[in-house]
Design a protein around this motif. Structure first.
Motif, PDB file in Angstrom:
ATOM      1  N   GLU A  47       0.855  -1.180   0.000  1.00  0.00           N
ATOM      2  CA  GLU A  47       0.000   0.000   0.000  1.00  0.00           C
ATOM      3  C   GLU A  47       0.894   1.234   0.000  1.00  0.00           C
ATOM      4  OE1 GLU A  47      -3.982  -1.261   2.426  1.00  0.00           O
ATOM      5  OE2 GLU A  47      -2.263  -0.653   3.635  1.00  0.00           O
ATOM      6  N   ASN A  52      -4.379  14.325   0.803  1.00  0.00           N
ATOM      7  CA  ASN A  52      -5.242  15.206   0.031  1.00  0.00           C
ATOM      8  C   ASN A  52      -4.495  16.475  -0.364  1.00  0.00           C
ATOM      9  OD1 ASN A  52      -5.397  15.941   2.916  1.00  0.00           O
ATOM     10  ND2 ASN A  52      -6.722  17.573   2.150  1.00  0.00           N
ATOM     11  N   LEU A  59      -5.772  13.215  -4.770  1.00  0.00           N
ATOM     12  CA  LEU A  59      -4.813  12.797  -3.756  1.00  0.00           C
ATOM     13  C   LEU A  59      -3.403  12.988  -4.272  1.00  0.00           C
ATOM     14  CD1 LEU A  59      -6.511   9.488  -2.598  1.00  0.00           C
ATOM     15  CD2 LEU A  59      -6.456  11.665  -1.372  1.00  0.00           C
ATOM     16  N   LYS A 145      -5.205  14.924   5.014  1.00  0.00           N
ATOM     17  CA  LYS A 145      -5.814  13.649   5.373  1.00  0.00           C
ATOM     18  C   LYS A 145      -4.999  12.548   4.721  1.00  0.00           C
ATOM     19  CE  LYS A 145     -10.124  11.092   5.186  1.00  0.00           C
ATOM     20  NZ  LYS A 145     -10.271  10.171   4.080  1.00  0.00           N
ATOM     21  N   ARG A 146      -4.599  11.547   5.499  1.00  0.00           N
ATOM     22  CA  ARG A 146      -3.829  10.414   4.985  1.00  0.00           C
ATOM     23  C   ARG A 146      -4.776   9.351   4.439  1.00  0.00           C
ATOM     24  NH1 ARG A 146       0.155   9.989  10.234  1.00  0.00           N
ATOM     25  NH2 ARG A 146      -1.781   9.555  11.302  1.00  0.00           N
ATOM     26  N   SER A 147      -4.336   8.721   3.336  1.00  0.00           N
ATOM     27  CA  SER A 147      -5.086   7.608   2.760  1.00  0.00           C
ATOM     28  C   SER A 147      -4.107   6.532   2.308  1.00  0.00           C
ATOM     29  CB  SER A 147      -5.913   8.064   1.551  1.00  0.00           C
ATOM     30  OG  SER A 147      -6.861   9.025   1.911  1.00  0.00           O
ATOM     31  N   TRP A 148      -4.242   5.320   2.856  1.00  0.00           N
ATOM     32  CA  TRP A 148      -3.448   4.180   2.405  1.00  0.00           C
ATOM     33  C   TRP A 148      -4.222   3.501   1.297  1.00  0.00           C
ATOM     34  CZ3 TRP A 148       1.452   3.368   3.533  1.00  0.00           C
ATOM     35  CH2 TRP A 148       1.986   3.914   4.701  1.00  0.00           C
ATOM     36  N   LEU A 149      -3.589   3.344   0.140  1.00  0.00           N
ATOM     37  CA  LEU A 149      -4.254   2.767  -1.022  1.00  0.00           C
ATOM     38  C   LEU A 149      -3.413   1.653  -1.631  1.00  0.00           C
ATOM     39  CD1 LEU A 149      -5.163   6.104  -2.867  1.00  0.00           C
ATOM     40  CD2 LEU A 149      -6.654   4.783  -1.381  1.00  0.00           C
ATOM     41  N   SER A 157      -5.807   7.476  -8.719  1.00  0.00           N
ATOM     42  CA  SER A 157      -6.126   8.659  -7.920  1.00  0.00           C
ATOM     43  C   SER A 157      -5.138   9.800  -8.097  1.00  0.00           C
ATOM     44  CB  SER A 157      -6.164   8.291  -6.427  1.00  0.00           C
ATOM     45  OG  SER A 157      -7.137   7.318  -6.179  1.00  0.00           O
TER      46      SER A 157
END
Length: 185
Positions: A47, A52, A59, A145-149, A157
């Protein structure tokens, strides 16, 4: 007691080269166990961490300015590696091991135009960062804002083509280093 982390601001210490603002950043990554209850629990999924943008939808990887991948200005009093690590802490609140250099990526930014780079030209040095710690508080926490993808989701994204290119380079690097032992997509 831990000292409060503060983000660097201003451009008086920024590095420039041939009309390009020099940027440092990273592709932060971790491994998630692939055990879904019905298969080989030894397989891990990679991941990547994205954040943001503060200047519009999409992202980014951590970096300075409009984020996506983590990146930011490389300043006169630090090495490019130190700048990449600093940006990961400031923008996404993560620490870890800075791995290999992934390459240089050139782009144009309307938000980064200034007297030293009137056309907003930027050159980003990008690294892979294996994340070992997520901080509970970090300097840009109120605006990020953190997002694990999963990598495939992250590729879809990405807000900027150069960031997709850096992520694709990360994928190639990871495959070469790990012999395909972890799932990227």
């Amino acid at each position: 007691m831990m000292a409060e982390l503060v983000a660097r601001t201003g451009r008086h210490q920024q590095r420039y080269e041939h009309g390009y603002r020099l940027i440092a950043g990273c592709v932060p990554f971790r491994y998630r166990d692939g055990n879904d209850g019905c298969g080989d629990s030894s397989e891990k999924t990679v991941e990547v961490l994205m954040i943001n943008s503060t200047s519009g939808p999409g992202l980014l990887f951590p970096k300075c300015g409009f984020a996506l991948l983590l990146k930011g200005g490389w300043e006169n009093d630090e090495t490019v590696e130190e700048a990449a690590v600093r940006e990961a802490i400031e923008e996404a609140g993560v620490r870890g091991d800075l791995m290999d250099f992934l390459g240089y990526y050139e782009f144009r930014s309307k938000t980064l135009q200034d007297e030293c780079s009137p056309e907003g030209l930027c050159k980003a040095a990008m690294f892979a960062l294996f994340v070992k710690e997520e901080l509970e508080s970090w300097p840009e926490q109120s605006t990020r804002k953190r997002s694990w993808l999963a990598v495939s989701e992250a590729l879809g994204s990405c807000r900027h083509a150069w960031m997709r290119d850096a992520l694709e380079c990360f994928c190639k690097w990871h495959e070469e280093c790990n012999g395909g032992g972890s799932r990227l997509h």
